[in-house]
Scaffold this active site. Structure first.
Site, short mmCIF file in Angstrom:
data_model
loop_
_atom_site.label_atom_id
_atom_site.label_comp_id
_atom_site.label_asym_id
_atom_site.label_seq_id
_atom_site.Cartn_x
_atom_site.Cartn_y
_atom_site.Cartn_z
N CYS A 153 0.70 -1.21 -0.08
CA CYS A 153 0.10 0.12 0.06
C CYS A 153 0.72 1.15 -0.15
O CYS A 153 1.86 1.24 0.18
CB CYS A 153 -0.96 -0.02 1.16
SG CYS A 153 -0.17 0.56 2.88
N CYS A 186 -7.74 -13.44 22.31
CA CYS A 186 -7.20 -12.86 21.36
C CYS A 186 -5.95 -11.78 22.05
O CYS A 186 -5.38 -10.94 21.30
CB CYS A 186 -8.43 -11.83 20.62
SG CYS A 186 -9.30 -10.56 22.05
#
Length: 456
Positions: A74, A411
């Protein structure tokens, strides 16, 4: 070692979460420096010294790591803090995350356990089904920007018109919205002054369905014609289809995406996504795993770890919108889901009905309190708590059931390591651990732990 001192060194390894370990030979100690890649030679400044620990701020990468064999995908890497590791081959990213899990779990787990490695995300790029973009400017008094915060900044916002973590449809929508408001010189909300109009653009897109929900979040301080924006969005040539465009009003002082009032500009206020053959209705603020394909790998691991449950009652604690409950329900006698967010519980009930699942019960409430009121007793328990883990008052109540098997999904593995200490003291043994990479190019990884009660 003092604050403000500048050193050079090589990042020997990166520990979770995003902690680069640099040995400073002249001081004979390690310094933690975030936002680096193993093998980089860096220049950094000490900004925190406490006891035997020191932290530095990355100033410059002097030499690339030998692991950086890919070109950035990107235009704003590495200024954006969204994805750290895109110059590393995906196999190296997984190897690094495997080391992070092993180092933490080898200390946290008593005795031997089987580590089953890191499961790759089925999609390395374009995997995110949800993204929150912020309005702002890239520098003080600069042109309007829409995207993600600059690494290490809570104010500067970089326009991410070519983000590779999301589907190209989301990038096209972002550019359309940004150009619309730039042309009209519309203000953005300034967090310190509490003035301005534009706050966030929340985009959600079903990976399997292609259905897109566009959510524009603003204050009520100004009024603008948004129906022309709606027309321009609907003219975009997309792979998927916009099913709803919402105007969410939010006058909260804190920089949190929430709704005081929601107005439907087009279509509906939900979209559908499919996971492991089940269909889920998702609203703007419903929790749903951000990587649909990765979530399938995660839940298949949970199903494998929980084993044969055909005549058993399963407690799915911190159940969210009930995805795990519904995945397990077809092979269980009964599943009871407990979740504190009422909107998520309503969504879970509606989704279960849509999928023809009748042996699930969902309860809205704090796990700590709900367990005192439940008459049912579980045979096995699935835990999928928030990032900070299980409340220390709730965990003893969970362990008191004495179930044969527990599957813990985390997580944030540092929270997991803390909770495992109490679980092992209570008589549980860690049998096996798998990591599932749902967040390619980033510092995050999910960890699944299978625990067995020792006396069984």
């Amino acid at each position: 070692m003092k604050k403000g001192q500048i050193f050079e060194g090589v990042i020997e390894r990166v520990d979770f979460p995003n902690k680069g370990m640099v040995y400073v030979s002249e001081e004979k100690r390690y310094v933690i420096v975030k936002n680096g890649i193993p093998g980089q030679r860096i220049r950094f400044m000490i900004h925190k010294v406490k006891g035997g620990n020191a932290e530095g701020r990355l100033l410059e990468v002097l030499e690339k790591s030998s692991l950086e064999t890919r070109k950035p995908v990107c235009s704003i890497f590495p200024a954006c803090g969204g994805c750290m590791y895109q110059t590393m081959p995906y196999e190296e990213q997984m190897r690094m995350k495997e080391g992070q899990v092993r180092r933490l779990m080898d200390v946290a787990v008593k005795g031997d356990y089987v580590f089953e490695g890191v499961k790759a995300s089925p999609k390395e790029f374009g995997y995110r089904n949800k993204m929150e973009f912020s309005f702002g400017d890239e520098f003080k008094d600069g042109p309007l920007s829409l995207g993600l915060h600059k690494k290490g900044s809570t104010y500067d916002v970089l326009t991410v018109s070519d983000c590779r973590l999301v589907h190209e449809d989301m990038n096209k929508i972002l550019v359309c919205v940004l150009e619309y408001f730039r042309e009209r010189n519309v203000s953005y909300y300034k967090k310190m002054q509490h003035t301005g109009y534009l706050r966030h653009l929340l985009l959600r897109r079903g990976d399997t369905t292609g259905e897109i929900l566009v959510n524009l979040v603003t204050t009520t301080q100004e009024e603008h014609d948004l129906f022309q924006l709606t027309d321009e969005l609907l003219k975009l040539k997309l792979d998927g289809k916009i099913v709803g465009i919402l105007h969410i009003l939010n006058d909260a002082l804190s920089d949190v995406v929430k709704s005081d009032e929601t107005r439907i500009l087009y279509g509906q206020d939900f979209f559908y996504e499919k996971l492991l053959g089940l269909e889920f209705k998702i609203t703007p603020f419903s929790f749903f795993q951000p990587n649909t394909r990765g979530a399938e790998a995660l839940y298949e691991t949970v199903r494998d770890y929980i084993g044969d449950i055909h005549d058993m009652t399963v407690f799915d604690l911190f159940s969210g919108t009930g995805t795990i409950s519904q995945v397990l329900a077809p092979v269980a006698k009964k599943v009871v889901g407990v979740e504190i967010v009422e909107e998520a519980v309503e969504a879970a009930r509606e989704n279960a009905a849509r999928n023809g699942i009748t042996n699930c019960k969902f309860i809205a409430g704090d796990v700590f309190r709900v367990l005192d009121e439940l008459e049912e007793k579980p045979d096995v328990i699935v835990l999928d708590p928030p990032r900070d883990g299980i409340h220390p008052k709730a965990l003893p109540k969970i362990l008191k059931y004495g179930v044969e098997r527990i599957v813990y999904i985390s997580c944030k593995m540092t929270s997991l390591a803390r909770d495992l200490e109490m679980m092992q003291i209570a008589g549980y043994r860690v049998e096996k651990i798998t990591a599932v990479d749902q967040f390619c190019e980033t510092v995050h990884v999910e960890t699944v732990v299978g625990l067995q009660r020792i006396d069984t």
